[in-house]
Design a protein around this motif. Structure first.
Motif, PDB file in Angstrom:
ATOM      1  N   MET A 116       0.896  -1.507  -0.111  1.00  0.00           N
ATOM      2  CA  MET A 116      -0.334   0.237  -0.106  1.00  0.00           C
ATOM      3  C   MET A 116       1.033   1.570  -0.412  1.00  0.00           C
ATOM      4  SD  MET A 116      -3.429  -1.301   3.316  1.00  0.00           S
ATOM      5  CE  MET A 116      -3.307   0.044   3.177  1.00  0.00           C
ATOM      6  N   LEU A 117       2.443   0.775   0.781  1.00  0.00           N
ATOM      7  CA  LEU A 117       2.995   2.394   0.799  1.00  0.00           C
ATOM      8  C   LEU A 117       3.591   2.895  -1.069  1.00  0.00           C
ATOM      9  CD1 LEU A 117       4.121   4.429   2.828  1.00  0.00           C
ATOM     10  CD2 LEU A 117       5.683   3.041   3.222  1.00  0.00           C
ATOM     11  N   ILE A 118       3.571   1.736  -1.387  1.00  0.00           N
ATOM     12  CA  ILE A 118       4.661   1.623  -2.778  1.00  0.00           C
ATOM     13  C   ILE A 118       3.089   2.508  -3.285  1.00  0.00           C
ATOM     14  CG2 ILE A 118       5.288  -0.097  -4.877  1.00  0.00           C
ATOM     15  CD1 ILE A 118       7.037  -1.431  -2.320  1.00  0.00           C
ATOM     16  N   VAL A 119       2.188   1.814  -3.698  1.00  0.00           N
ATOM     17  CA  VAL A 119       1.162   1.967  -4.619  1.00  0.00           C
ATOM     18  C   VAL A 119       1.148   3.896  -4.650  1.00  0.00           C
ATOM     19  CG1 VAL A 119      -1.538   2.545  -5.201  1.00  0.00           C
ATOM     20  CG2 VAL A 119      -0.125   0.097  -5.012  1.00  0.00           C
ATOM     21  N   ALA A 120       0.455   3.979  -2.839  1.00  0.00           N
ATOM     22  CA  ALA A 120       0.476   5.350  -2.259  1.00  0.00           C
ATOM     23  C   ALA A 120       1.748   6.264  -3.200  1.00  0.00           C
ATOM     24  CB  ALA A 120       0.255   5.727  -1.036  1.00  0.00           C
ATOM     25  N   CYS A 121       2.551   5.971  -2.894  1.00  0.00           N
ATOM     26  CA  CYS A 121       4.025   6.737  -3.251  1.00  0.00           C
ATOM     27  C   CYS A 121       4.294   6.622  -4.917  1.00  0.00           C
ATOM     28  CB  CYS A 121       5.061   6.016  -2.797  1.00  0.00           C
ATOM     29  SG  CYS A 121       5.829   6.152  -1.184  1.00  0.00           S
ATOM     30  N   ALA A 122       3.542   5.670  -5.403  1.00  0.00           N
ATOM     31  CA  ALA A 122       3.484   5.470  -6.862  1.00  0.00           C
ATOM     32  C   ALA A 122       2.484   6.867  -7.392  1.00  0.00           C
ATOM     33  CB  ALA A 122       3.265   4.491  -7.521  1.00  0.00           C
ATOM     34  N   LEU A 123       1.355   6.595  -6.682  1.00  0.00           N
ATOM     35  CA  LEU A 123       0.526   7.966  -6.876  1.00  0.00           C
ATOM     36  C   LEU A 123       1.055   9.189  -7.134  1.00  0.00           C
ATOM     37  CD1 LEU A 123      -2.743   5.828  -6.064  1.00  0.00           C
ATOM     38  CD2 LEU A 123      -2.075   5.575  -8.114  1.00  0.00           C
ATOM     39  N   ALA A 124       1.366   9.471  -5.677  1.00  0.00           N
ATOM     40  CA  ALA A 124       1.780  10.323  -5.667  1.00  0.00           C
ATOM     41  C   ALA A 124       2.696  11.368  -6.005  1.00  0.00           C
ATOM     42  CB  ALA A 124       2.758  10.957  -4.471  1.00  0.00           C
ATOM     43  N   ALA A 125       3.829  10.484  -7.491  1.00  0.00           N
ATOM     44  CA  ALA A 125       4.646  11.067  -8.315  1.00  0.00           C
ATOM     45  C   ALA A 125       3.513  11.558  -9.339  1.00  0.00           C
ATOM     46  CB  ALA A 125       5.149   9.453  -8.286  1.00  0.00           C
ATOM     47  N   CYS A 126       2.507  10.917  -9.984  1.00  0.00           N
ATOM     48  CA  CYS A 126       1.644  11.460 -10.298  1.00  0.00           C
ATOM     49  C   CYS A 126       1.167  12.727 -10.657  1.00  0.00           C
ATOM     50  CB  CYS A 126       0.426  10.006 -11.145  1.00  0.00           C
ATOM     51  SG  CYS A 126       0.648   8.417 -11.147  1.00  0.00           S
ATOM     52  N   PHE A 127       1.282  12.957  -9.580  1.00  0.00           N
ATOM     53  CA  PHE A 127       1.387  14.799 -10.102  1.00  0.00           C
ATOM     54  C   PHE A 127       2.680  15.623 -10.030  1.00  0.00           C
ATOM     55  CE2 PHE A 127      -2.578  12.613  -7.882  1.00  0.00           C
ATOM     56  CZ  PHE A 127      -3.494  13.375  -8.909  1.00  0.00           C
ATOM     57  N   PRO A 128       2.581  16.390 -10.636  1.00  0.00           N
ATOM     58  CA  PRO A 128       3.620  16.795 -11.588  1.00  0.00           C
ATOM     59  C   PRO A 128       3.294  18.632 -10.238  1.00  0.00           C
ATOM     60  CG  PRO A 128       1.840  17.701 -12.190  1.00  0.00           C
ATOM     61  CD  PRO A 128       1.217  16.881 -11.637  1.00  0.00           C
ATOM     62  N   GLY A 129       4.763  18.687  -9.711  1.00  0.00           N
ATOM     63  CA  GLY A 129       4.740  19.567  -8.492  1.00  0.00           C
ATOM     64  C   GLY A 129       4.587  20.829  -9.264  1.00  0.00           C
ATOM     65  N   PRO A 130       4.672  21.727  -8.844  1.00  0.00           N
ATOM     66  CA  PRO A 130       4.051  23.444  -9.295  1.00  0.00           C
ATOM     67  C   PRO A 130       5.189  23.953 -10.428  1.00  0.00           C
ATOM     68  CG  PRO A 130       4.462  23.245  -6.257  1.00  0.00           C
ATOM     69  CD  PRO A 130       5.438  22.376  -7.213  1.00  0.00           C
ATOM     70  N   GLU A 131       7.188  23.627 -10.536  1.00  0.00           N
ATOM     71  CA  GLU A 131       7.598  24.098 -11.237  1.00  0.00           C
ATOM     72  C   GLU A 131       6.888  23.770 -13.043  1.00  0.00           C
ATOM     73  OE1 GLU A 131      11.975  23.461 -13.104  1.00  0.00           O
ATOM     74  OE2 GLU A 131      11.721  24.851 -11.182  1.00  0.00           O
ATOM     75  N   LYS A 132       6.795  21.906 -12.594  1.00  0.00           N
ATOM     76  CA  LYS A 132       6.521  21.044 -13.899  1.00  0.00           C
ATOM     77  C   LYS A 132       5.066  22.182 -14.100  1.00  0.00           C
ATOM     78  CE  LYS A 132       6.603  17.909 -16.766  1.00  0.00           C
ATOM     79  NZ  LYS A 132       7.467  18.239 -17.916  1.00  0.00           N
ATOM     80  N   VAL A 133       4.297  21.954 -13.019  1.00  0.00           N
ATOM     81  CA  VAL A 133       2.923  22.758 -13.789  1.00  0.00           C
ATOM     82  C   VAL A 133       2.557  24.112 -13.965  1.00  0.00           C
ATOM     83  CG1 VAL A 133       0.478  23.333 -12.804  1.00  0.00           C
ATOM     84  CG2 VAL A 133       1.433  21.528 -11.679  1.00  0.00           C
ATOM     85  N   GLY A 134       3.966  24.499 -13.872  1.00  0.00           N
ATOM     86  CA  GLY A 134       3.828  26.179 -14.438  1.00  0.00           C
ATOM     87  C   GLY A 134       4.759  26.047 -15.857  1.00  0.00           C
ATOM     88  N   ASP A 135       5.119  24.921 -15.899  1.00  0.00           N
ATOM     89  CA  ASP A 135       5.769  24.837 -17.990  1.00  0.00           C
ATOM     90  C   ASP A 135       4.546  24.262 -18.379  1.00  0.00           C
ATOM     91  OD1 ASP A 135       7.992  25.212 -17.100  1.00  0.00           O
ATOM     92  OD2 ASP A 135       8.488  23.451 -16.553  1.00  0.00           O
ATOM     93  N   LEU A 136       3.432  22.910 -17.820  1.00  0.00           N
ATOM     94  CA  LEU A 136       2.707  22.476 -18.535  1.00  0.00           C
ATOM     95  C   LEU A 136       1.801  23.777 -19.144  1.00  0.00           C
ATOM     96  CD1 LEU A 136       2.924  18.769 -17.170  1.00  0.00           C
ATOM     97  CD2 LEU A 136       3.467  19.501 -19.523  1.00  0.00           C
ATOM     98  N   ALA A 137       1.243  24.247 -17.890  1.00  0.00           N
ATOM     99  CA  ALA A 137       0.461  25.657 -18.182  1.00  0.00           C
ATOM    100  C   ALA A 137       1.233  26.306 -19.303  1.00  0.00           C
ATOM    101  CB  ALA A 137      -0.147  25.849 -17.332  1.00  0.00           C
ATOM    102  N   ARG A 138       2.242  27.010 -19.164  1.00  0.00           N
ATOM    103  CA  ARG A 138       2.536  27.653 -20.394  1.00  0.00           C
ATOM    104  C   ARG A 138       2.532  27.042 -21.841  1.00  0.00           C
ATOM    105  NH1 ARG A 138       6.283  28.762 -23.896  1.00  0.00           N
ATOM    106  NH2 ARG A 138       7.554  26.479 -23.678  1.00  0.00           N
TER     107      ARG A 138
END
Length: 118
Positions: A12-34
């Motif tokens: 369950m911990l491994i799955v939770a960590c993998a799912l957390a990695a699916c959401f990009p951080g703020p810098e990546k969100v900015g790049d994708l939005a640009r």
């Protein structure tokens, strides 16, 4: 039985960590939005060929799936700072700006007023 519980918790911990990695951080969100905004301006008939350029999108707050951001948009030699909301849901990204946020494009690209003919 105790070993199975530890294995289940570890999985369950491994799955939770993998799912957390699916959401990009703020810098990546900015790049994708640009990139998304720039594509919008290049393909939307209202802005196509206007020369508008999205220089940067900087995330200023929020988290989880909704972010507040500030888009630096260059047009006709002037950079405008436009507040936007960016929503990331899995692999989808959408951005929203207030109505009229890009009115400066139509204001400066409108033909000059002609004096009345006599």
């Amino acid at each position: 039985m105790h070993g199975k519980t530890i294995l289940l918790r570890a999985a369950m911990l491994i799955v939770a960590c993998a799912l957390a990695a699916c959401f990009p951080g703020p810098e990546k969100v900015g790049d994708l939005a640009r990139a998304s905004m720039q594509q919008y301006f290049r393909s939307n008939p209202e802005f196509k060929g206007s020369g508008i350029e999205v220089v940067r999108v900087r995330v200023t707050g929020g988290g989880d799936r909704q972010f507040a951001a500030l888009a630096s948009v260059s047009y006709a030699g002037t950079t405008h700072e436009i507040p936007v909301t960016v929503i990331v849901d899995g692999i989808n990204l959408q951005w929203f700006a207030e109505p009229g946020a890009f009115a400066f494009v139509s204001q400066t690209s409108a033909p000059p007023a002609q004096p009345p003919r006599e």
